[in-house]
Design a protein around this motif. Structure first.
Motif, PDB file in Angstrom:
ATOM      1  N   MET A  43       0.822  -1.212   0.000  1.00 38.49           N
ATOM      2  CA  MET A  43       0.000   0.000   0.000  1.00 38.49           C
ATOM      3  C   MET A  43       0.855   1.261   0.000  1.00 38.49           C
ATOM      4  N   MET A  44       1.917   1.281   0.821  1.00 43.41           N
ATOM      5  CA  MET A  44       2.807   2.444   0.848  1.00 43.41           C
ATOM      6  C   MET A  44       3.417   2.659  -0.534  1.00 43.41           C
ATOM      7  N   SER A  45       3.853   1.576  -1.160  1.00 44.75           N
ATOM      8  CA  SER A  45       4.453   1.652  -2.493  1.00 44.75           C
ATOM      9  C   SER A  45       3.466   2.210  -3.511  1.00 44.75           C
ATOM     10  N   GLU A  46       2.219   1.791  -3.456  1.00 47.94           N
ATOM     11  CA  GLU A  46       1.190   2.289  -4.372  1.00 47.94           C
ATOM     12  C   GLU A  46       0.945   3.778  -4.166  1.00 47.94           C
ATOM     13  N   LEU A  47       0.906   4.207  -2.908  1.00 51.81           N
ATOM     14  CA  LEU A  47       0.666   5.630  -2.635  1.00 51.81           C
ATOM     15  C   LEU A  47       1.844   6.490  -3.064  1.00 51.81           C
ATOM     16  N   VAL A  48       3.068   6.004  -2.879  1.00 52.05           N
ATOM     17  CA  VAL A  48       4.236   6.757  -3.351  1.00 52.05           C
ATOM     18  C   VAL A  48       4.219   6.815  -4.880  1.00 52.05           C
ATOM     19  N   THR A  49       3.866   5.711  -5.519  1.00 56.38           N
ATOM     20  CA  THR A  49       3.761   5.703  -6.985  1.00 56.38           C
ATOM     21  C   THR A  49       2.758   6.753  -7.452  1.00 56.38           C
ATOM     22  N   ASN A  50       1.593   6.807  -6.805  1.00 52.91           N
ATOM     23  CA  ASN A  50       0.592   7.819  -7.164  1.00 52.91           C
ATOM     24  C   ASN A  50       1.149   9.227  -6.997  1.00 52.91           C
ATOM     25  N   ALA A  51       1.861   9.456  -5.896  1.00 57.35           N
ATOM     26  CA  ALA A  51       2.413  10.788  -5.630  1.00 57.35           C
ATOM     27  C   ALA A  51       3.452  11.180  -6.679  1.00 57.35           C
ATOM     28  N   VAL A  52       4.219  10.205  -7.160  1.00 56.60           N
ATOM     29  CA  VAL A  52       5.243  10.486  -8.171  1.00 56.60           C
ATOM     30  C   VAL A  52       4.625  10.673  -9.551  1.00 56.60           C
ATOM     31  N   LEU A  53       3.644   9.843  -9.886  1.00 58.90           N
ATOM     32  CA  LEU A  53       3.046   9.895 -11.233  1.00 58.90           C
ATOM     33  C   LEU A  53       2.034  11.014 -11.421  1.00 58.90           C
ATOM     34  N   HIS A  54       1.402  11.450 -10.328  1.00 59.65           N
ATOM     35  CA  HIS A  54       0.354  12.467 -10.412  1.00 59.65           C
ATOM     36  C   HIS A  54       0.684  13.626  -9.470  1.00 59.65           C
ATOM     37  N   PRO A  55       1.746  14.365  -9.764  1.00 59.30           N
ATOM     38  CA  PRO A  55       2.248  15.351  -8.802  1.00 59.30           C
ATOM     39  C   PRO A  55       1.349  16.550  -8.539  1.00 59.30           C
TER      40      PRO A  55
ATOM     41  N   ALA B 283       1.363   7.446   6.485  1.00 60.68           N
ATOM     42  CA  ALA B 283       0.866   8.615   5.757  1.00 60.68           C
ATOM     43  C   ALA B 283       1.834   8.949   4.632  1.00 60.68           C
ATOM     44  N   VAL B 284       1.293   9.199   3.451  1.00 57.05           N
ATOM     45  CA  VAL B 284       2.090   9.625   2.295  1.00 57.05           C
ATOM     46  C   VAL B 284       1.601  11.013   1.909  1.00 57.05           C
ATOM     47  N   HIS B 285       2.529  11.979   1.921  1.00 54.77           N
ATOM     48  CA  HIS B 285       2.216  13.383   1.641  1.00 54.77           C
ATOM     49  C   HIS B 285       2.693  13.734   0.235  1.00 54.77           C
ATOM     50  N   SER B 286       1.839  14.463  -0.492  1.00 52.94           N
ATOM     51  CA  SER B 286       2.192  14.909  -1.837  1.00 52.94           C
ATOM     52  C   SER B 286       1.463  16.226  -2.122  1.00 52.94           C
ATOM     53  N   PRO B 287       1.854  16.936  -3.183  1.00 45.97           N
ATOM     54  CA  PRO B 287       1.194  18.198  -3.491  1.00 45.97           C
ATOM     55  C   PRO B 287      -0.188  17.965  -4.086  1.00 45.97           C
ATOM     56  N   GLY B 288      -0.917  19.035  -4.210  1.00 44.55           N
ATOM     57  CA  GLY B 288      -2.245  18.965  -4.811  1.00 44.55           C
ATOM     58  C   GLY B 288      -3.323  18.940  -3.742  1.00 44.55           C
ATOM     59  N   PRO B 289      -4.535  19.291  -4.124  1.00 43.89           N
ATOM     60  CA  PRO B 289      -5.636  19.359  -3.162  1.00 43.89           C
ATOM     61  C   PRO B 289      -6.165  17.974  -2.799  1.00 43.89           C
ATOM     62  N   PRO B 290      -6.601  17.784  -1.543  1.00 41.07           N
ATOM     63  CA  PRO B 290      -7.148  16.493  -1.129  1.00 41.07           C
ATOM     64  C   PRO B 290      -8.322  16.021  -1.990  1.00 41.07           C
ATOM     65  N   GLU B 291      -9.136  16.951  -2.454  1.00 41.27           N
ATOM     66  CA  GLU B 291     -10.299  16.546  -3.242  1.00 41.27           C
ATOM     67  C   GLU B 291      -9.922  15.945  -4.599  1.00 41.27           C
ATOM     68  N   ALA B 292      -8.674  16.106  -5.013  1.00 44.30           N
ATOM     69  CA  ALA B 292      -8.228  15.517  -6.280  1.00 44.30           C
ATOM     70  C   ALA B 292      -7.946  14.016  -6.135  1.00 44.30           C
ATOM     71  N   VAL B 293      -7.843  13.530  -4.901  1.00 43.57           N
ATOM     72  CA  VAL B 293      -7.572  12.108  -4.660  1.00 43.57           C
ATOM     73  C   VAL B 293      -8.899  11.370  -4.622  1.00 43.57           C
ATOM     74  N   ARG B 294      -9.044  10.421  -5.539  1.00 43.82           N
ATOM     75  CA  ARG B 294     -10.277   9.631  -5.563  1.00 43.82           C
ATOM     76  C   ARG B 294     -10.008   8.301  -6.263  1.00 43.82           C
ATOM     77  N   MET B 295     -10.790   7.322  -5.877  1.00 44.90           N
ATOM     78  CA  MET B 295     -10.686   6.021  -6.540  1.00 44.90           C
ATOM     79  C   MET B 295     -11.347   6.112  -7.900  1.00 44.90           C
ATOM     80  N   ARG B 296     -10.699   5.499  -8.848  1.00 46.57           N
ATOM     81  CA  ARG B 296     -11.256   5.451 -10.194  1.00 46.57           C
ATOM     82  C   ARG B 296     -11.429   3.985 -10.577  1.00 46.57           C
TER      83      ARG B 296
END
Length: 138
Positions: A42-54, A77-90
């Motif tokens: 899960m941590m790896s997936e969240l870091v991947t998201n943070a890197v791919l969708h900055p 907890a994985v911290h990245s830029p961008g607004p929280p509302e931009a994070v959603r399951m697709r």
């Protein structure tokens, strides 16, 4: 841990996470519980998201990963830029090569949530309640 927003940071985060959790493994060694393996994924997936969708034009931004052992519980907890509302399951299609990170977190974590990060941007946090056996509680 603070990481640069580049693809090479994902395996770095996995190595770092494994190294930090290794002393807390039930046998104090390489034997991990399924919950710890799931947490690593899960941590790896969240870091991947943070890197791919900055979602940031600022070249100084970094991905930050924090973890806490709370008895038998693990919180990450994985911290990245961008607004929280931009994070959603697709929904992921069968032939898609990505897009399943939050679906995995939703399936494996006991709880997860998205909030504004104290560093600016977004923090995605997950909790695994029984990452360690109760007998291993410090």
């Amino acid at each position: 841990m603070t990481l640069r927003p580049v693809p090479e940071s994902v395996p770095t985060a996995r190595r770092w996470f494994r190294k930090l959790l290794e002393p807390h493994a039930p046998d104090g060694g390489p034997c991990w519980t399924r919950a710890l393996e799931d947490s690593l994924l899960m941590m790896s997936e969240l870091v991947t998201n943070a890197v791919l969708h900055p979602r940031s034009q600022d070249s100084r931004w970094r991905v930050r990963v924090e973890w806490w052992r709370e008895g038998t519980r693990l919180r990450v907890a994985v911290h990245s830029p961008g607004p929280p509302e931009a994070v959603r399951m697709r929904p992921a299609t069968e032939d898609a090569t990505g897009g399943r990170g939050l679906l995995l977190v939703d399936a494996l974590a006991d709880r997860w949530w998205v909030v504004a990060s104290r560093y600016g941007g977004t923090a995605v946090t997950f909790v695994v309640d029984d990452a360690w056996p109760a007998a291993e509680h410090d």
